[in-house]
Design a protein around this motif. Sequence first.
Motif, PDB file in Angstrom:
ATOM      1  N   UNK A   9      -0.312 -13.837   4.198  1.00  0.00           N
ATOM      2  CA  UNK A   9      -0.022 -13.154   2.750  1.00  0.00           C
ATOM      3  C   UNK A   9       1.406 -13.921   2.517  1.00  0.00           C
ATOM      4  N   UNK A  10       1.795 -14.385   1.287  1.00  0.00           N
ATOM      5  CA  UNK A  10       2.778 -15.110   1.083  1.00  0.00           C
ATOM      6  C   UNK A  10       2.801 -16.557   1.319  1.00  0.00           C
ATOM      7  N   UNK A  11       1.865 -17.004   2.018  1.00  0.00           N
ATOM      8  CA  UNK A  11       1.877 -18.448   2.452  1.00  0.00           C
ATOM      9  C   UNK A  11       1.820 -19.456   1.195  1.00  0.00           C
ATOM     10  N   UNK A 124       7.955 -12.777  -0.446  1.00  0.00           N
ATOM     11  CA  UNK A 124       7.222 -11.654  -0.859  1.00  0.00           C
ATOM     12  C   UNK A 124       7.949 -10.702  -1.441  1.00  0.00           C
ATOM     13  N   UNK A 125       8.954 -10.259  -1.071  1.00  0.00           N
ATOM     14  CA  UNK A 125       9.676  -9.291  -1.470  1.00  0.00           C
ATOM     15  C   UNK A 125      10.305  -9.500  -2.779  1.00  0.00           C
ATOM     16  N   UNK A 126      10.426 -10.895  -3.229  1.00  0.00           N
ATOM     17  CA  UNK A 126      11.195 -11.553  -4.357  1.00  0.00           C
ATOM     18  C   UNK A 126      10.276 -11.844  -5.451  1.00  0.00           C
ATOM     19  N   UNK A 127       8.905 -11.637  -5.164  1.00  0.00           N
ATOM     20  CA  UNK A 127       8.082 -12.377  -6.163  1.00  0.00           C
ATOM     21  C   UNK A 127       7.439 -11.268  -7.248  1.00  0.00           C
ATOM     22  N   UNK A 128       7.344 -12.039  -8.215  1.00  0.00           N
ATOM     23  CA  UNK A 128       6.790 -11.227  -9.502  1.00  0.00           C
ATOM     24  C   UNK A 128       5.923 -12.268 -10.302  1.00  0.00           C
ATOM     25  N   UNK A 129       5.295 -11.657 -11.271  1.00  0.00           N
ATOM     26  CA  UNK A 129       4.544 -12.388 -12.257  1.00  0.00           C
ATOM     27  C   UNK A 129       4.349 -11.938 -13.805  1.00  0.00           C
ATOM     28  N   UNK A 130       4.024 -12.899 -14.634  1.00  0.00           N
ATOM     29  CA  UNK A 130       3.991 -12.708 -15.812  1.00  0.00           C
ATOM     30  C   UNK A 130       2.691 -11.802 -16.354  1.00  0.00           C
ATOM     31  N   UNK A 131       3.071 -10.700 -16.890  1.00  0.00           N
ATOM     32  CA  UNK A 131       2.102  -9.666 -17.047  1.00  0.00           C
ATOM     33  C   UNK A 131       0.941 -10.204 -18.183  1.00  0.00           C
ATOM     34  N   UNK A 132       1.182 -11.092 -18.814  1.00  0.00           N
ATOM     35  CA  UNK A 132       0.379 -11.628 -20.074  1.00  0.00           C
ATOM     36  C   UNK A 132      -0.470 -12.826 -19.551  1.00  0.00           C
ATOM     37  N   UNK A 167       6.300  -1.872   4.113  1.00  0.00           N
ATOM     38  CA  UNK A 167       5.516  -1.330   5.033  1.00  0.00           C
ATOM     39  C   UNK A 167       4.013  -1.757   4.778  1.00  0.00           C
ATOM     40  N   UNK A 168       3.690  -2.121   3.582  1.00  0.00           N
ATOM     41  CA  UNK A 168       2.156  -2.437   3.420  1.00  0.00           C
ATOM     42  C   UNK A 168       2.230  -3.916   3.936  1.00  0.00           C
ATOM     43  N   UNK A 169       3.454  -4.643   3.665  1.00  0.00           N
ATOM     44  CA  UNK A 169       3.341  -6.281   3.953  1.00  0.00           C
ATOM     45  C   UNK A 169       3.013  -6.153   5.607  1.00  0.00           C
TER      46      UNK A 169
END
Length: 216
Positions: A9-11, A124-132, A167-169
């Motif tokens: 995950x996160x690769x 992973x803790x800094x990532x986000x994405x465009x909702x649209x 935790x999930x990570x």
Amino acid sequence: MILILLGAPGAGKGTQAERLVTEYGLVQLSTGEMLRSEVKSGSELGQKAKEIMESGQLVPDDLIIKMISVRISQESDAEGIILDGFPRTTEQAKALDIMLKEKDLRINHVIQLEVNEEEIVERLSGRFSCTDCGMGYHEKFSAPANKGICDKCKSTNFTRRSDDSPKTLRNRLSAYKEQTALILPYYSTKGCLKSIDGMAEMDIVFDEIKKVIDGD
Ligand code: ADP
Ligand code: ZN
């Protein structure tokens, strides 16, 4: 062409897959994305998958195999397919071989993005994405050019994945080590596995992937 992107995950599988779609006109099939939209729509599959995904474990093989085989059939006329997040277990890898054989297709490349675990947590803790439009960003490494505005579609709505919590990570990383990493020898025996340093800059990683595809 069938291309598999493998990695913890996160690769950076999703990021690289997006670029490959643009560069080569391939179709990206991401089982993680498919499951997230099933959860959102509240379908029967989504209801089954929701808690499992939130805990960071793997969704049962039979559900995944059914879901992806429908999509692979739909895309059989495509220029090529990038599989992102599938297969994740030996059972899934075997099922994929059977699916492809029935359609007279074969796996061209399996590309493993190798990463260091500690840095993954930061990524992973800094990532986000465009909702649209779904464009992926990172607070530190790839923020939008204008703060709060999507580069691609100018939307101002952004989302974070609920399973990117520490935790999930940890559970996602152990699922990778205990189940997914086991399929690496499966593909290296077949002679189609290439490993790339996923810790390098995104552009360099992308160049390395292109070299594999272009046969350099
Ligand atoms: P990542 O690779 O960043 O962990 P994904 O978006 O690929 O995230 O997947 C998110 C979650 O969806 C996984 O943690 C798992 O619960 C589920 N999932 C996705 N693909 C599969 C798969 N092939 N087999 C089982 N579970 C899957
Ligand atoms: Zn956007």
